[in-house]
Design an enzyme around this catalytic site. Structure first.
Site, PDB file in Angstrom:
ATOM      1  N   ARG A 106     -11.089  -0.940   8.012  1.00 54.83           N
ATOM      2  CA  ARG A 106     -11.884  -0.012   7.211  1.00 54.83           C
ATOM      3  C   ARG A 106     -13.096  -0.752   6.663  1.00 54.83           C
ATOM      4  O   ARG A 106     -13.038  -1.955   6.415  1.00 54.83           O
ATOM      5  CB  ARG A 106     -11.054   0.521   6.035  1.00 54.83           C
ATOM      6  CG  ARG A 106      -9.992   1.520   6.439  1.00 54.83           C
ATOM      7  CD  ARG A 106      -9.311   2.111   5.227  1.00 54.83           C
ATOM      8  NE  ARG A 106      -8.404   1.170   4.604  1.00 54.83           N
ATOM      9  CZ  ARG A 106      -8.643   0.458   3.531  1.00 54.83           C
ATOM     10  NH1 ARG A 106      -9.798   0.595   2.895  1.00 54.83           N
ATOM     11  NH2 ARG A 106      -7.759  -0.370   3.038  1.00 54.83           N
ATOM     12  N   TYR A 255     -12.116   2.572  14.670  1.00 55.41           N
ATOM     13  CA  TYR A 255     -10.903   2.039  14.050  1.00 55.41           C
ATOM     14  C   TYR A 255     -10.226   3.114  13.173  1.00 55.41           C
ATOM     15  O   TYR A 255     -10.898   3.836  12.428  1.00 55.41           O
ATOM     16  CB  TYR A 255     -11.243   0.784  13.202  1.00 55.41           C
ATOM     17  CG  TYR A 255     -10.065   0.415  12.364  1.00 55.41           C
ATOM     18  CD1 TYR A 255      -8.975  -0.237  12.942  1.00 55.41           C
ATOM     19  CD2 TYR A 255      -9.974   0.805  11.040  1.00 55.41           C
ATOM     20  CE1 TYR A 255      -7.841  -0.491  12.206  1.00 55.41           C
ATOM     21  CE2 TYR A 255      -8.848   0.552  10.295  1.00 55.41           C
ATOM     22  CZ  TYR A 255      -7.786  -0.093  10.878  1.00 55.41           C
ATOM     23  OH  TYR A 255      -6.653  -0.327  10.149  1.00 55.41           O
ATOM     24  N   LYS A 264      -7.074   8.570   5.452  1.00 51.85           N
ATOM     25  CA  LYS A 264      -7.650   8.117   4.184  1.00 51.85           C
ATOM     26  C   LYS A 264      -8.734   9.082   3.691  1.00 51.85           C
ATOM     27  O   LYS A 264      -8.841   9.355   2.492  1.00 51.85           O
ATOM     28  CB  LYS A 264      -8.229   6.719   4.348  1.00 51.85           C
ATOM     29  CG  LYS A 264      -7.235   5.694   4.868  1.00 51.85           C
ATOM     30  CD  LYS A 264      -6.073   5.511   3.929  1.00 51.85           C
ATOM     31  CE  LYS A 264      -5.176   4.375   4.391  1.00 51.85           C
ATOM     32  NZ  LYS A 264      -3.981   4.251   3.532  1.00 51.85           N
ATOM     33  N   HIS A 284      -1.714   7.234  -2.690  1.00 49.89           N
ATOM     34  CA  HIS A 284      -1.468   6.220  -1.655  1.00 49.89           C
ATOM     35  C   HIS A 284      -0.044   5.686  -1.858  1.00 49.89           C
ATOM     36  O   HIS A 284       0.151   4.572  -2.346  1.00 49.89           O
ATOM     37  CB  HIS A 284      -2.517   5.114  -1.834  1.00 49.89           C
ATOM     38  CG  HIS A 284      -2.596   4.147  -0.699  1.00 49.89           C
ATOM     39  ND1 HIS A 284      -3.128   2.887  -0.834  1.00 49.89           N
ATOM     40  CD2 HIS A 284      -2.218   4.243   0.597  1.00 49.89           C
ATOM     41  CE1 HIS A 284      -3.082   2.259   0.324  1.00 49.89           C
ATOM     42  NE2 HIS A 284      -2.531   3.048   1.198  1.00 49.89           N
ATOM     43  N   SER A 306      -2.882  -1.999   0.196  1.00 49.74           N
ATOM     44  CA  SER A 306      -2.706  -2.070   1.645  1.00 49.74           C
ATOM     45  C   SER A 306      -2.002  -3.357   2.074  1.00 49.74           C
ATOM     46  O   SER A 306      -2.257  -4.425   1.520  1.00 49.74           O
ATOM     47  CB  SER A 306      -4.061  -2.025   2.331  1.00 49.74           C
ATOM     48  OG  SER A 306      -4.704  -0.842   1.986  1.00 49.74           O
ATOM     49  N   CYS A 308       1.009  -4.591   1.792  1.00 52.16           N
ATOM     50  CA  CYS A 308       1.787  -5.300   0.774  1.00 52.16           C
ATOM     51  C   CYS A 308       3.275  -5.081   1.011  1.00 52.16           C
ATOM     52  O   CYS A 308       4.074  -5.192   0.101  1.00 52.16           O
ATOM     53  CB  CYS A 308       1.439  -4.725  -0.595  1.00 52.16           C
ATOM     54  SG  CYS A 308       0.754  -5.871  -1.736  1.00 52.16           S
ATOM     55  N   ASP A 331       2.907   6.015   3.695  1.00 52.56           N
ATOM     56  CA  ASP A 331       1.547   5.705   3.244  1.00 52.56           C
ATOM     57  C   ASP A 331       0.970   6.673   2.215  1.00 52.56           C
ATOM     58  O   ASP A 331       0.282   6.244   1.304  1.00 52.56           O
ATOM     59  CB  ASP A 331       0.609   5.648   4.459  1.00 52.56           C
ATOM     60  CG  ASP A 331      -0.690   4.922   4.158  1.00 52.56           C
ATOM     61  OD1 ASP A 331      -0.648   3.930   3.411  1.00 52.56           O
ATOM     62  OD2 ASP A 331      -1.743   5.350   4.652  1.00 52.56           O
ATOM     63  N   ARG A 426      -2.312  -2.828  14.536  1.00 56.36           N
ATOM     64  CA  ARG A 426      -1.479  -1.695  14.106  1.00 56.36           C
ATOM     65  C   ARG A 426      -0.553  -1.178  15.185  1.00 56.36           C
ATOM     66  O   ARG A 426      -0.817  -1.344  16.370  1.00 56.36           O
ATOM     67  CB  ARG A 426      -2.406  -0.528  13.703  1.00 56.36           C
ATOM     68  CG  ARG A 426      -3.387  -0.835  12.592  1.00 56.36           C
ATOM     69  CD  ARG A 426      -2.732  -0.764  11.258  1.00 56.36           C
ATOM     70  NE  ARG A 426      -3.602  -1.204  10.184  1.00 56.36           N
ATOM     71  CZ  ARG A 426      -3.546  -0.700   8.948  1.00 56.36           C
ATOM     72  NH1 ARG A 426      -2.701   0.242   8.646  1.00 56.36           N
ATOM     73  NH2 ARG A 426      -4.335  -1.170   8.021  1.00 56.36           N
TER      74      ARG A 426
END
Ligand code: OXD
Ligand code: MN
Length: 647
Positions: A106, A255, A264, A284, A306, A308, A331, A426
């Site tokens: 991002r 991406y 998002k 989130h 993100s 984590c 998410d 990913r």
């Protein structure tokens, strides 16, 4: 394996129209043929949106996405022919995509919220300070940014019209979107990540509103695309959101976080603005169902910055006997109060777009089990036996395979100095494939949430778990969240960064107003006869003097969730501290842990550390939200400081 190459004129301009799909003369929009689907399937509003976008982007053809597997397979084949993806032969119907190395994450610095006035979108920072809570763009600059990039950007390409739903199609909590894109990779990924296609279009025939999303991978101003297999325009990438008209415009990047607009951009940025207007929360957060040995089931929602370990927690394999964990989402959570004032959540997504590195049969066996079919990997490494590899999988592959890194170069474990997989690589996989998907994950009413958890990566000073004293204290804790930075965005190196509510890159409106909105939820719930869930903070990542983790983490984290749910039940198993409530000595279940845990260290609350923490939070508010900090939050900080000083 794709190599860095000159533009391949055979592949570009992108003529990606499968020959099977052809149009008839009357099946066109603005003079551009519809080669798949029929214009009559579109409501007048959708048609008008497509028409105006066609006039701007000038694609050669239009493809109305039907959402079928057959369609997705044709597009995957097209992508393979173009060199964008290659099959993972060891697995069933799996693919690896490799992006241009300049398009791997991002891009927060190029992500903007457009409102009439700046302070609607972002807080005004203290003079001389750079704001870190999002970027604002004026309506005039928004239009100019589009005009500078989009005219003719889809020449030679197909415009795909993707009708999609965030949330189960029939749920009253769901919302619909139309994404227009020139990327077949986006279509195939949206096929996994959202419910999409004709069943959504049918729902929109009544001419109802939808969230507009226009996406193009772009073409650099020079006209030269560096890598034909992954067209993009990194220098001019921009991601725009206009909450007033529910519009998203994204240019230059393929991406996922920038191009799968349902995620998002819609579910969080535009979603948070709708939630504020309508009185609910778009967050989130993962959603996890926990059944205890007595068969009692509760759900929690948890926010982490993100990468984590959020996906790992969402798919936790509990070590405590008799516990069962089931995943609703990893998410994003949309949470609304029901008529009795109970907060209920849906996962608006349909798949997992998880960070691959660090995922292994040790850390997340449930994720490893689902990525062997129908998965699109992006920027992972590949193995000579037709499989995939990323950091963390060292014990999951046979030692004699050869590894090719995400850039297509030979890679040797223990020798190569660069990572095999990109740190933000990913896997994109349908959620329903998961053996631990919660039976209620598609319930139209959502699942009842009993606890909200905030967390972060805090090597020092922050105990394993603590409970907020009240709703307002909990909102304060969310606003003061900090964490070590990750690879999901473009930050460099490790630093402890503020990431309030794990939403810093995803706020659709002024963070000060967002806190205020969260505070109002308590009264909203009370008016309906309910109450908001208890709030907790967790930190799996505290380190000891020698840099070792003090808590084993992963499956053992269920012990912390057990204590949290005991507190939700009102059990008296806590000790009050200046920062909140921690487990009373011995209240956390340590039985059967492989190594003893230093409970004292794990839960210590060093006065010096917390005085500095308070100072830092105060500075953060003063720098970032000097005008918009709700007085309730300022009071929570003062109260915390006073309690720590009295320690
Ligand atoms: C994500 C992120 O991709 O948070 O989920 O960056
Ligand atoms: Mn995320």
């Amino acid at each position: 394996m794709p190599q860095v190459s000159e533009p391949n004129t055979k592949l570009h301009p992108i003529n990606d129209c499968p020959t099977k799909l052809r149009s008839s003369d009357s099946n066109q929009i603005g003079g551009t043929p519809v080669v798949h689907g029929n214009v009559t399937q579109l409501s007048a509003k959708i048609r008008a949106y497509v028409e105006e976008s066609v006039a701007l982007c000038q694609p050669d053809r239009i493809h109305i996405v039907d959402g079928s597997h057959e369609e997705s397979d044709i597009l995957l084949h097209t992508l393979e022919t173009r060199g964008t993806i290659k099959p993972v032969t060891h697995f069933e119907h799996c693919w690896i995509a490799h992006t241009d190395p300049a398009d791997v994450a991002r891009v927060e610095s190029r992500t903007f919220i457009c409102t009439e006035r700046r302070e609607q979108a972002i807080p005004t920072p203290r003079e001389g300070v750079r704001g870190t809570l999002g970027n604002w763009i004026s309506p005039a600059d928004y239009e100019a940014a589009i005009k500078a990039r989009f005219p003719g950007c889809m020449k030679g390409r197909t415009m795909y019209v993707i009708p999609y739903s965030m949330g189960p199609i029939k749920s009253p909590l769901s919302k619909f979107g139309i994404e227009l894109t020139d990327s077949a990779y986006v279509v195939c990924s949206m096929h996994i990540m959202t419910r999409m296609g004709l069943n959504v279009l049918e729902k929109l025939t009544d001419n109802s509103d939808f969230i507009k999303g226009l996406h193009s991978v772009g073409t650099p101003a020079s006209g030269k695309i560096a890598m034909a297999f992954w067209p993009c325009d990194p220098e001019r990438t921009i991601i725009l959101h206009k909450p007033a008209t529910n519009e998203i415009v994204s240019y230059g990047s393929g991406y996922g976080g920038n191009s799968l607009l349902g995620k998002k951009c819609f579910a969080l940025r535009i979603g948070s603005t709708i939630a504020q207007r309508e009185g609910w929360l778009a967050e989130h957060m993962l959603i996890l169902g926990i059944t205890n040995p007595k068969g009692v089931k509760k759900y929690i929602a948890a926010a982490f910055p993100s990468a984590c370990g959020k996906t790992n927690l969402a798919m936790l394999n509990p070590t405590l006997p008799g516990y069962k964990m089931e995943c609703v989402g990893d998410d994003i959570a949309w949470m609304k109060l029901d008529s009795k004032g109970q907060l209920r959540a849906i996962n608006p997504e349909n798949g997992f777009f998880g960070v691959a590195p660090g995922t292994s049969s040790e850390t997340n066996p449930n994720a490893m089990n689902i990525v062997h079919k129908n998965t699109i990997f992006t920027n992972v490494a590949s193995t000579s036996d037709g499989g995939v590899f990323w950091e963390g999988m060292e014990h999951d592959i046979s030692p004699d395979v050869e590894i090719t890194d995400w850039m297509g170069k030979p890679w040797k474990m223990g020798v190569s100095k660069t990572p095999a997989a990109h740190p933000n690589s990913r896997f994109c996989v349908p959620a329903r494939q998961s053996a631990i998907i919660d039976p209620a994950w598609e319930d139209n009413d959502g699942v009842p949430i009993s606890a909200i958890i905030f967390g972060g990566r805090r090597p020092d000073g922050v105990p394993l778990v603590y409970e907020a004293n009240s709703w307002a204290h909990g909102v304060f804790i969310g606003s003061a969240m900090r964490s070590e930075t990750t690879a999901a965005a473009e930050h460099k190196g490790k630093q402890i960064m503020h990431d309030p509510f794990a939403m810093r890159p995803f706020f659709g409106y002024n963070f000060g107003h967002y806190m205020k909105h969260w505070l109002t939820m308590e009264e909203r719930a009370a008016k309906l006869g309910g109450h908001m869930p208890k709030i907790f903070h967790i930190n799996w990542f505290r380190k000891g003097d020698n840099g070792e983790y003090l808590w084993p983490g992963f499956g053992e984290n269920c012990r912390v969730l057990e204590w949290i749910l005991q507190r939700v039940d009102g059990q008296d198993c806590y000790e009050q501290t200046p920062i909140g409530r921690i487990p009373a000595p011995g209240a956390l279940n340590y039985e059967g842990l492989h190594a003893p845990v230093n409970e004292k260290k794990l839960f210590s609350i060093p006065k010096d550390f917390w005085l500095l923490e308070v100072e830092d939070i105060r500075q953060y508010y003063a720098d970032q939200v000097p005008h918009d900090l709700p007085p309730e939050i300022a009071k929570e900080l003062d109260d915390l400081q006073r309690r720590i000083e009295q320690m």
